[in-house]
Enzyme design. Structure first.
Site, mmCIF file in Angstrom:
data_model
loop_
_atom_site.group_PDB
_atom_site.id
_atom_site.type_symbol
_atom_site.label_atom_id
_atom_site.label_comp_id
_atom_site.label_asym_id
_atom_site.label_seq_id
_atom_site.Cartn_x
_atom_site.Cartn_y
_atom_site.Cartn_z
ATOM 1 N N HIS A 45 -9.077 18.248 -7.444
ATOM 2 C CA HIS A 45 -8.243 17.054 -7.327
ATOM 3 C C HIS A 45 -7.011 17.163 -8.221
ATOM 4 O O HIS A 45 -5.898 16.785 -7.823
ATOM 5 C CB HIS A 45 -9.073 15.806 -7.681
ATOM 6 C CG HIS A 45 -8.388 14.535 -7.333
ATOM 7 N ND1 HIS A 45 -8.216 13.506 -8.216
ATOM 8 C CD2 HIS A 45 -7.805 14.125 -6.178
ATOM 9 C CE1 HIS A 45 -7.558 12.516 -7.622
ATOM 10 N NE2 HIS A 45 -7.304 12.865 -6.387
ATOM 11 N N ASP A 74 -0.052 5.210 0.701
ATOM 12 C CA ASP A 74 -0.261 6.241 1.725
ATOM 13 C C ASP A 74 -0.439 5.612 3.103
ATOM 14 O O ASP A 74 -1.319 4.767 3.299
ATOM 15 C CB ASP A 74 -1.484 7.089 1.365
ATOM 16 C CG ASP A 74 -1.261 7.848 0.069
ATOM 17 O OD1 ASP A 74 -0.280 8.597 0.006
ATOM 18 O OD2 ASP A 74 -2.049 7.673 -0.878
ATOM 19 N N ARG A 94 -13.291 11.929 -1.729
ATOM 20 C CA ARG A 94 -13.208 12.606 -0.424
ATOM 21 C C ARG A 94 -13.725 14.036 -0.540
ATOM 22 O O ARG A 94 -14.442 14.528 0.338
ATOM 23 C CB ARG A 94 -11.735 12.577 0.017
ATOM 24 C CG ARG A 94 -11.463 12.877 1.441
ATOM 25 C CD ARG A 94 -10.029 12.486 1.784
ATOM 26 N NE ARG A 94 -9.826 11.055 1.666
ATOM 27 C CZ ARG A 94 -8.696 10.470 1.264
ATOM 28 N NH1 ARG A 94 -7.646 11.200 0.947
ATOM 29 N NH2 ARG A 94 -8.611 9.166 1.182
ATOM 30 N N GLU A 103 -0.200 11.420 4.348
ATOM 31 C CA GLU A 103 -1.521 12.046 4.403
ATOM 32 C C GLU A 103 -1.515 13.408 5.080
ATOM 33 O O GLU A 103 -1.894 14.399 4.467
ATOM 34 C CB GLU A 103 -2.529 11.117 5.101
ATOM 35 C CG GLU A 103 -2.818 9.823 4.341
ATOM 36 C CD GLU A 103 -3.638 10.026 3.055
ATOM 37 O OE1 GLU A 103 -3.918 11.187 2.687
ATOM 38 O OE2 GLU A 103 -3.987 9.026 2.422
ATOM 39 N N ASP A 140 0.877 -1.162 0.000
ATOM 40 C CA ASP A 140 0.000 0.000 0.000
ATOM 41 C C ASP A 140 0.926 1.226 0.000
ATOM 42 O O ASP A 140 2.104 1.108 0.381
ATOM 43 C CB ASP A 140 -0.866 -0.032 1.268
ATOM 44 C CG ASP A 140 -1.563 1.274 1.524
ATOM 45 O OD1 ASP A 140 -2.261 1.749 0.612
ATOM 46 O OD2 ASP A 140 -1.399 1.828 2.637
ATOM 47 N N THR A 148 -4.927 2.953 -3.792
ATOM 48 C CA THR A 148 -6.059 3.686 -4.354
ATOM 49 C C THR A 148 -5.689 5.125 -4.681
ATOM 50 O O THR A 148 -6.525 5.900 -5.125
ATOM 51 C CB THR A 148 -7.246 3.691 -3.366
ATOM 52 O OG1 THR A 148 -6.786 4.192 -2.126
ATOM 53 C CG2 THR A 148 -7.810 2.320 -3.186
ATOM 54 N N SER A 151 -3.678 8.174 -6.782
ATOM 55 C CA SER A 151 -3.470 8.382 -8.221
ATOM 56 C C SER A 151 -2.059 7.978 -8.629
ATOM 57 O O SER A 151 -1.113 8.101 -7.842
ATOM 58 C CB SER A 151 -3.654 9.851 -8.575
ATOM 59 O OG SER A 151 -4.871 10.332 -8.069
HETATM 60 C C1 XBP Z 1 -4.977 6.304 0.293
HETATM 61 C C2 XBP Z 1 -6.053 7.116 -0.243
HETATM 62 C C3 XBP Z 1 -5.829 8.117 -1.273
HETATM 63 C C4 XBP Z 1 -5.015 9.353 -0.914
HETATM 64 C C5 XBP Z 1 -5.185 10.414 -1.953
HETATM 65 O O1 XBP Z 1 -4.536 5.421 -0.652
HETATM 66 O O2 XBP Z 1 -7.183 6.940 0.158
HETATM 67 O O3 XBP Z 1 -7.092 8.538 -1.630
HETATM 68 O O4 XBP Z 1 -5.434 9.884 0.326
HETATM 69 O O5 XBP Z 1 -5.066 9.910 -3.180
HETATM 70 P P1 XBP Z 1 -3.581 4.135 -0.270
HETATM 71 P P2 XBP Z 1 -5.755 10.553 -4.478
HETATM 72 O O6 XBP Z 1 -3.437 4.076 1.217
HETATM 73 O O7 XBP Z 1 -4.322 2.966 -0.837
HETATM 74 O O8 XBP Z 1 -2.292 4.383 -0.992
HETATM 75 O O9 XBP Z 1 -6.032 11.983 -4.157
HETATM 76 O O10 XBP Z 1 -4.731 10.396 -5.562
HETATM 77 O O11 XBP Z 1 -7.012 9.780 -4.737
HETATM 78 MG MG MG Z 2 -2.869 3.300 3.273
#
Ligand code: XBP
Ligand code: MG
Length: 257
Positions: A81, A10, A55, A17, A8, A122, A124
């Protein structure tokens, strides 16, 4: 036998975040003349919704000056976004988002130890490119057997699609993979795809209930703080051998928040 580590992004590769995406969202609001600002605490509640555009849309009912029509909201979310991702890339390029401790070492060990790597996120693709490019150089993609991002799936986590696509691309079965996750949504996605998952607790999900995973710990930097406990050994980071141990024993553990 374990053949691929599915990361994963983020919260797991980096604490991206609070000081990354959140700050970038606020810059996007400002750049469009909106007074909206997401505090650290409010952003924590919004993280239950995966995907930045989703979001934004989820928060609009709480903003009195948000457009009234669904089409207008969609268009605004799309533009915000786009600006947010540009701002995020800038923040990452400035060096503000470090890898979590133990991540680089484990990735390098996997590359040297014949274990394939994959990304199942998830977020970008541009955000993944920015973060991995910053930390592993422009050719980072060569080292990854699968890179599945938000744009590649019809349904984001907690839907299993991102994991199913990563398995398909890396050409491995569910039990040859191990997912590394930090959030309840990510764990749900991996479990729904029947991929064994280990959880590295992150800043925004420190105490959430986690069930049916093969290991839980505070981060990859401290192998002695994990459940299930590892066979006695030196203190230090979680190693490939540790992951192989959890994967081979496949004990299911839970922690209740
Ligand atoms: C975490 C998420 C993402 C990011 C923002 O993804 O939920 O939505 O906060 O990404 P992961 P985008 O932990 O699966 O990596 O703004 O690009 O959607
Ligand atoms: Mg995550």
């Amino acid at each position: 036998m374990l053949q691929v580590l599915l990361w994963d992004v983020d919260g797991t590769l980096a604490e991206s975040e609070r000081d990354g995406h959140r700050v970038a969202f606020n810059r996007a609001f400002e750049s469009m003349g909106l007074s909206w600002r997401w505090s650290e605490a409010h952003y924590g509640t919004l993280l239950r919704i995966t995907g930045g555009r989703e979001r934004l849309l989820a928060d609009m009912p709480a903003q009195s000056d948000a457009p009234a029509l669904a089409d207008e909201r969609e268009a605004l979310a799309r533009e915000l976004h786009r600006r947010k991702n540009a701002a995020y890339a800038e923040i990452v390029r400035e060096g503000a988002i470090a890898l979590r401790p133990g991540v680089r070492e484990l990735i390098e060990e996997a590359l040297g130890g014949g274990l394939a790597l994959g990304i199942a996120t998830t977020t970008s693709r541009s955000n993944v490119e920015a973060l991995l490019g910053r930390h592993f150089g422009a050719g980072w993609g060569r080292h990854f057997a699968a890179v599945v991002c938000g744009e590649d799936v019809a349904a984001k986590k907690p839907d299993p699609e991102v994991y199913l696509r990563a398995l398909e691309t890396a050409q491995v079965g569910t039990l040859q993979a191990l997912a590394l996750e930090d959030s309840p949504g990510g764990v749900a996605a991996a479990r729904a795809a029947e991929v064994p998952v280990a959880v590295t607790r992150s800043a925004y999900f420190p105490n959430d209930t986690v069930e049916g995973v093969i290991a839980i710990g505070p981060g990859l930097h401290d192998r002695l703080a994990w459940v299930p406990a590892l066979p006695a050994g030196a203190a230090g980071r979680v190693t490939l051998e540790d992951l192989r141990h959890w994967h081979a024993s496949m004990e299911h553990v839970s922690q209740f928040g």
